[in-house]
Design a protein around this motif. Structure first.
Motif, PDB file in Angstrom:
ATOM      1  N   ARG A  45      31.278  60.230  32.781  1.00 13.26           N
ATOM      2  CA  ARG A  45      30.006  60.400  32.187  1.00 13.26           C
ATOM      3  C   ARG A  45      28.939  59.413  32.426  1.00 13.26           C
ATOM      4  N   SER A  46      29.032  59.283  33.720  1.00 14.25           N
ATOM      5  CA  SER A  46      28.067  58.165  34.401  1.00 14.25           C
ATOM      6  C   SER A  46      26.850  58.892  35.077  1.00 14.25           C
ATOM      7  N   GLU A  47      27.048  60.250  35.137  1.00 16.84           N
ATOM      8  CA  GLU A  47      25.799  60.984  35.795  1.00 16.84           C
ATOM      9  C   GLU A  47      24.827  61.581  34.667  1.00 16.84           C
ATOM     10  N   PRO A  48      23.591  62.024  35.039  1.00 18.71           N
ATOM     11  CA  PRO A  48      22.660  62.553  34.187  1.00 18.71           C
ATOM     12  C   PRO A  48      23.366  63.795  33.555  1.00 18.71           C
ATOM     13  N   PRO A  49      22.865  64.026  32.504  1.00 17.01           N
ATOM     14  CA  PRO A  49      23.541  65.258  31.734  1.00 17.01           C
ATOM     15  C   PRO A  49      23.340  66.498  32.737  1.00 17.01           C
ATOM     16  N   ALA A  50      22.451  66.889  33.441  1.00 13.17           N
ATOM     17  CA  ALA A  50      22.270  68.276  34.492  1.00 13.17           C
ATOM     18  C   ALA A  50      23.410  67.993  35.383  1.00 13.17           C
ATOM     19  N   THR A  51      23.584  66.944  36.008  1.00 12.14           N
ATOM     20  CA  THR A  51      24.714  66.714  36.952  1.00 12.14           C
ATOM     21  C   THR A  51      26.023  66.780  36.271  1.00 12.14           C
ATOM     22  N   GLN A  52      26.299  66.523  34.849  1.00 11.83           N
ATOM     23  CA  GLN A  52      27.487  66.678  34.267  1.00 11.83           C
ATOM     24  C   GLN A  52      27.942  68.015  34.183  1.00 11.83           C
ATOM     25  N   ALA A  53      26.717  68.789  33.725  1.00 11.46           N
ATOM     26  CA  ALA A  53      26.830  70.219  33.344  1.00 11.46           C
ATOM     27  C   ALA A  53      27.179  71.007  34.552  1.00 11.46           C
ATOM     28  N   GLU A  54      26.422  70.625  35.692  1.00 13.51           N
ATOM     29  CA  GLU A  54      26.920  71.258  37.043  1.00 13.51           C
ATOM     30  C   GLU A  54      28.276  70.744  37.709  1.00 13.51           C
ATOM     31  N   LEU A  55      28.841  69.830  37.339  1.00 10.71           N
ATOM     32  CA  LEU A  55      30.123  69.330  37.591  1.00 10.71           C
ATOM     33  C   LEU A  55      31.137  70.310  36.866  1.00 10.71           C
ATOM     34  N   ALA A  56      30.836  70.379  35.553  1.00  6.31           N
ATOM     35  CA  ALA A  56      31.638  71.130  34.629  1.00  6.31           C
ATOM     36  C   ALA A  56      31.802  72.612  35.125  1.00  6.31           C
ATOM     37  N   ARG A  57      30.444  73.090  35.502  1.00 14.03           N
ATOM     38  CA  ARG A  57      30.767  74.534  35.954  1.00 14.03           C
ATOM     39  C   ARG A  57      31.270  74.919  37.271  1.00 14.03           C
ATOM     40  N   THR A  58      31.117  73.809  38.210  1.00 11.14           N
ATOM     41  CA  THR A  58      31.927  73.768  39.438  1.00 11.14           C
ATOM     42  C   THR A  58      33.470  73.895  39.135  1.00 11.14           C
ATOM     43  N   ILE A  59      33.858  72.841  38.205  1.00 14.06           N
ATOM     44  CA  ILE A  59      35.198  72.855  38.121  1.00 14.06           C
ATOM     45  C   ILE A  59      35.709  73.944  37.529  1.00 14.06           C
ATOM     46  N   TYR A  60      34.886  74.849  36.492  1.00 10.62           N
ATOM     47  CA  TYR A  60      35.556  75.824  35.716  1.00 10.62           C
ATOM     48  C   TYR A  60      35.388  77.065  36.732  1.00 10.62           C
ATOM     49  N   ARG A  61      34.589  77.093  37.601  1.00  7.83           N
ATOM     50  CA  ARG A  61      34.746  78.303  38.718  1.00  7.83           C
ATOM     51  C   ARG A  61      35.851  77.829  39.621  1.00  7.83           C
ATOM     52  N   ASP A  62      36.111  76.437  40.015  1.00  8.72           N
ATOM     53  CA  ASP A  62      36.991  76.280  40.954  1.00  8.72           C
ATOM     54  C   ASP A  62      38.384  76.611  40.312  1.00  8.72           C
TER      55      ASP A  62
ATOM     56  N   MET B 162      41.324  75.573  28.914  1.00 10.73           N
ATOM     57  CA  MET B 162      40.858  75.749  27.554  1.00 10.73           C
ATOM     58  C   MET B 162      39.770  74.762  27.218  1.00 10.73           C
ATOM     59  N   PHE B 163      39.533  73.711  27.949  1.00 15.26           N
ATOM     60  CA  PHE B 163      38.251  73.040  27.896  1.00 15.26           C
ATOM     61  C   PHE B 163      37.204  73.364  28.702  1.00 15.26           C
ATOM     62  N   ASP B 164      37.685  73.940  30.012  1.00 20.39           N
ATOM     63  CA  ASP B 164      36.377  74.445  30.994  1.00 20.39           C
ATOM     64  C   ASP B 164      35.720  75.653  30.467  1.00 20.39           C
ATOM     65  N   VAL B 165      36.373  76.582  29.568  1.00 19.90           N
ATOM     66  CA  VAL B 165      35.561  77.524  29.323  1.00 19.90           C
ATOM     67  C   VAL B 165      34.452  77.231  28.163  1.00 19.90           C
ATOM     68  N   GLN B 166      34.378  76.033  27.874  1.00 18.40           N
ATOM     69  CA  GLN B 166      33.351  75.714  26.888  1.00 18.40           C
ATOM     70  C   GLN B 166      31.983  75.572  27.708  1.00 18.40           C
ATOM     71  N   VAL B 167      32.244  75.318  28.992  1.00 20.25           N
ATOM     72  CA  VAL B 167      30.879  75.231  29.676  1.00 20.25           C
ATOM     73  C   VAL B 167      30.029  76.640  29.712  1.00 20.25           C
ATOM     74  N   ARG B 168      30.499  77.772  29.093  1.00 20.79           N
ATOM     75  CA  ARG B 168      29.739  78.802  29.131  1.00 20.79           C
ATOM     76  C   ARG B 168      28.943  78.771  27.933  1.00 20.79           C
ATOM     77  N   ARG B 169      29.105  77.742  26.867  1.00 20.02           N
ATOM     78  CA  ARG B 169      28.221  77.672  25.939  1.00 20.02           C
ATOM     79  C   ARG B 169      26.791  76.823  26.115  1.00 20.02           C
ATOM     80  N   LEU B 170      26.989  76.080  27.523  1.00 16.76           N
ATOM     81  CA  LEU B 170      25.757  75.272  27.718  1.00 16.76           C
ATOM     82  C   LEU B 170      24.487  76.119  28.102  1.00 16.76           C
TER      83      LEU B 170
END
Length: 150
Positions: A115-132, A21-29
């Motif tokens: 949230r200690s990573e740069p935004p681009a890294t956070q976005a990639e982490l979120a995408r990876t978590i979503y796919r996993d 329910m939270f991961d799906v938000q990554v599609r909005r990025l």
């Protein structure tokens, strides 16, 4: 044993549903304004901070259910109480998401939650978590189908 293992799988399915329910938000990025991307990442990261970092000792329940699912599936395979191919398939379908969670998802969620990573890294982490989590969802649903058909 069958019921206990199925309950563990059902519990993990429910946990995955909440995560997704939270991961799906990554599609909005993709194509989002920087402000919208920040709000989206803040929402996902806050969730993972709560459930991975701040939820002790309740977050140990997820690990316990993974263990119940694997041990129970192993016992069913060794005891021969179900067709061997089904018991083996159930065990594999339990091991894949558990291994993925231990090897990558948990660490990525904890990193995102800080949230200690740069935004681009956070976005990639979120995408990876979503796919996993989508892969884990498929495995857990498959596990439950196999487990309940034995």
């Amino acid at each position: 044993m069958r019921v206990l293992v199925a309950v563990a799988g059902g519990f993990l399915l429910a946990v995955l549903w909440f995560d997704l329910m939270f991961d799906v938000q990554v599609r909005r990025l993709r194509g989002a304004t920087p402000a919208d991307a920040e709000r989206t990442l803040a929402s996902i990261a806050a969730y993972y901070r709560r459930v991975v970092v701040d939820a002790w000792p309740m977050n140990r329940l997820v690990a316990t259910m993974m263990l119940v699912m694997i041990v129970g599936s192993s016992v069913r395979l060794i005891a021969g109480t179900a067709p061997r191919w089904q018991a083996a398939l159930a065990l594999v379908l339990a091991l894949v998401p558990t291994g993925l969670a231990l090897a990558r998802v948990l660490a990525n969620a904890a990193r995102l939650g800080t949230r200690s990573e740069p935004p681009a890294t956070q976005a990639e982490l979120a995408r990876t978590i979503y796919r996993d989590h989508l892969l884990c969802l498929a495995c857990i649903v498959g596990f439950l189908v196999v487990q309940l058909s034995m």
